[in-house]
Design a protein around this motif. Structure first.
Motif, short mmCIF file in Angstrom:
data_model
loop_
_atom_site.label_atom_id
_atom_site.label_comp_id
_atom_site.label_asym_id
_atom_site.label_seq_id
_atom_site.Cartn_x
_atom_site.Cartn_y
_atom_site.Cartn_z
N ALA A 1 0.82 -1.21 0.00
CA ALA A 1 0.00 0.00 0.00
C ALA A 1 0.85 1.26 0.00
N GLU A 2 1.90 1.28 0.81
CA GLU A 2 2.81 2.41 0.87
C GLU A 2 4.20 1.90 1.19
N ALA A 3 5.17 2.59 0.64
CA ALA A 3 6.57 2.18 0.82
C ALA A 3 7.10 2.70 2.14
N LYS A 4 6.54 2.19 3.23
CA LYS A 4 6.92 2.60 4.57
C LYS A 4 7.38 1.38 5.36
N THR A 5 8.36 1.61 6.22
CA THR A 5 8.89 0.52 7.03
C THR A 5 7.84 -0.03 7.99
N LYS A 6 7.06 0.85 8.58
CA LYS A 6 6.04 0.40 9.53
C LYS A 6 5.00 -0.49 8.85
N TRP A 7 4.59 -0.11 7.65
CA TRP A 7 3.59 -0.94 6.95
C TRP A 7 4.14 -2.31 6.63
N ASP B 1 30.36 3.99 -7.87
CA ASP B 1 29.57 5.21 -7.78
C ASP B 1 28.08 4.86 -7.73
N PHE B 2 27.30 5.76 -7.16
CA PHE B 2 25.86 5.56 -7.11
C PHE B 2 25.24 5.99 -8.43
N VAL B 3 24.43 5.11 -8.99
CA VAL B 3 23.75 5.38 -10.25
C VAL B 3 22.26 5.24 -10.02
N PRO B 4 21.43 6.01 -10.73
CA PRO B 4 19.97 5.93 -10.54
C PRO B 4 19.42 4.60 -11.06
N THR B 5 18.40 4.12 -10.39
CA THR B 5 17.77 2.87 -10.78
C THR B 5 16.32 2.89 -10.30
N PHE B 6 15.55 1.91 -10.72
CA PHE B 6 14.15 1.77 -10.31
C PHE B 6 14.06 0.66 -9.27
N GLU B 7 13.14 0.81 -8.33
CA GLU B 7 12.96 -0.18 -7.28
C GLU B 7 11.48 -0.27 -6.92
N SER B 8 11.10 -1.42 -6.38
CA SER B 8 9.71 -1.64 -5.98
C SER B 8 9.44 -1.02 -4.62
N ARG B 9 8.17 -0.99 -4.25
CA ARG B 9 7.81 -0.43 -2.95
C ARG B 9 8.31 -1.31 -1.81
N ALA B 10 8.30 -2.63 -2.02
CA ALA B 10 8.78 -3.52 -0.96
C ALA B 10 10.27 -3.32 -0.71
N LYS B 11 11.05 -3.11 -1.76
CA LYS B 11 12.47 -2.89 -1.58
C LYS B 11 12.73 -1.56 -0.87
N ARG B 12 11.97 -0.53 -1.23
CA ARG B 12 12.14 0.76 -0.57
C ARG B 12 11.77 0.66 0.93
N ASN C 1 15.11 -0.10 5.86
CA ASN C 1 15.33 0.24 7.27
C ASN C 1 15.07 -0.95 8.19
N LEU C 2 14.84 -2.12 7.62
CA LEU C 2 14.69 -3.35 8.41
C LEU C 2 15.97 -4.14 8.30
N PRO C 3 16.71 -4.33 9.38
CA PRO C 3 18.05 -4.91 9.27
C PRO C 3 18.10 -6.35 8.82
N HIS C 4 17.03 -7.12 9.04
CA HIS C 4 17.05 -8.54 8.71
C HIS C 4 16.08 -8.89 7.59
N VAL C 5 15.68 -7.92 6.81
CA VAL C 5 14.82 -8.14 5.65
C VAL C 5 15.58 -7.66 4.42
#
Length: 412
Positions: free
Chosen positions: A299-305, A354-365, A369-373
């Motif tokens: 639903a939203e790319a938030k760690t709490k969700w 170097d850091f390069v731009p890329t696309f990512e899913s909401r689950a990855k975003r 902030n979850l250390p074991h996921v």
């Protein structure tokens, strides 16, 4: 004049210094805490500092150690569990007849300790006693659902027969069945558990990951003059030449590490077999769950969700780090420019760093902030990461590509 006489010593021994008295009082507090945590029905009094000073130190110390060991054993006996992924043999004390598993903390992230509340902060001993009472108290447990993982206590008798696992349900990230089913091919998810093959692959992976940038300077590279320190004879001292020698202070290092590659070779057939063994171990343990999608279902790319969704999906079956965090490896098909609602992120380039731009899913975003996921593309699935995480979640599209990738002929 009569010489001054020393005061007579007490029959109890020499006087106790302030440091010794503080140490004895600390031992008495430890003994008192040990007596309180054992919860013995028979009345018993904790030894005081004076009793310990008179000679009861050894007995009090032995009682404290015995009480502490018994309390620790009773508090941790129900947590004894060895994963198949670590030893390929399951063992459980409490069994899986229970559908719910209690977690030892009102806030799962801190495992029984309350930080930042300010209660009982006047004395460190009171804080430690309160923390121990919270850990040993079963009345304040927060219960998590068992989740959808079909965890098993022991290996099936026909494990390794390469039998297909049909009718595996597909779930959403929130743990709701979508009505679809998939088949896990037995040639990949039901091979014999070869611990030796998995060990060889893990060693090969870890050796390849080592950077090998360790370096020490030899006597030819350290800074300093090459002049002879003193004359060869006449000084009465040992003969010495260059001060940059390894035995000299500030000199070079003899036979030190140099920049090199630690990579070792391993046959591609063994690598592929190791991947099958790791997947079969997770499936035999009942820690594989198939997801519908890792982007649109979020639903939203938030760690709490995501953390709350994993509570419903995995429950207490995939907790790690002292039953505080979920440990799951999620394999997906990474989002690209054609994916609707894909987020723009960045990644580190392998060659340029170097850091390069890329696309990512909401689950990855949301998982950053979850250390074991850990959320990765199915191409990155490897033996070390599969065995390191408690559970494996894979989307149905990633499962299809994974099976085709493993079944493809090996390029020679």
């Amino acid at each position: 004049r009569t010489p001054p006489t020393r005061p007579a010593r007490s029959a109890r021994g020499p006087p106790i210094t302030m440091a010794a008295r503080c140490a004895l009082e600390r031992v008495a507090r430890l003994a008192t805490r040990a007596h309180r945590t054992t919860r013995v029905s028979a009345p018993s009094s904790a030894p005081s500092a004076a009793a310990i000073a008179r000679g009861g130190f050894a007995s009090a110390r032995g009682e404290a150690d015995a009480s502490r060991s018994s309390s620790n054993a009773s508090a941790t006996a129900h947590r004894a569990r060895v994963d198949i992924s670590r030893g390929f043999a399951a063992f459980s004390v409490d069994g899986h007849a229970e559908s719910r598993l209690a977690v030892r903390s009102p806030t799962r992230a801190f495992a029984g300790r309350t930080f930042g509340t300010g209660q009982g902060a006047d004395d460190d001993d009171k804080d430690e006693d309160a923390a121990e009472d919270d850990i040993l108290d079963d009345d304040e447990d927060v219960v998590l659902a068992a989740g959808v993982l079909p965890r098993r206590d022991a290996l099936a008798p026909d494990q390794g027969s390469m039998r297909d696992c049909e009718g595996v349900p597909v779930y959403s990230l929130t743990g709701v069945k979508t009505g679809e089913t998939v088949t896990l091919p037995g040639r990949i998810f039901d091979v014999p558990l070869r611990v030796d093959v998995a060990h060889r692959v893990v060693v090969w992976q870890r050796n390849k990951r080592r950077s090998g940038l360790h370096k020490t300077k030899t006597r030819a590279e350290v800074r300093g003059t090459t002049k002879k320190a003193r004359p060869q004879k006449g000084g009465g001292r040992a003969r010495v030449g260059d001060l940059r020698a390894p035995q000299m202070r500030g000199g070079g290092v003899a036979h030190g590490p140099v920049v090199r590659s630690h990579e070792t070779g391993l046959q591609r057939k063994v690598r592929r077999l190791g991947l099958k063994v790791a997947l079969s171990a997770k499936q035999a343990e009942g820690r594989v769950v198939v997801l519908d999608n890792a982007h649109e279902d979020v639903a939203e790319a938030k760690t709490k969700w995501l953390d709350q969704a994993l509570d419903s999906l995995l429950g207490a079956g995939a907790l790690a780090a002292g039953d505080r965090q979920h440990s799951v490896l999620l394999a997906e098909i990474s989002a690209d420019e054609t994916t609707p609602g894909a987020l723009i992120g960045r990644r580190r380039d392998v060659r340029s760093s170097d850091f390069v731009p890329t696309f990512e899913s909401r689950a990855k975003r949301a998982s950053k902030n979850l250390p074991h996921v850990h959320v990765m593309h199915q191409r990155g699935l490897n033996v070390y990461d599969i065995l390191r995480y408690r559970s494996l979640a894979i989307t149905k599209d990633a499962l299809k590509e994974l099976v085709s990738r493993i079944d493809a002929p090996i390029k020679r």
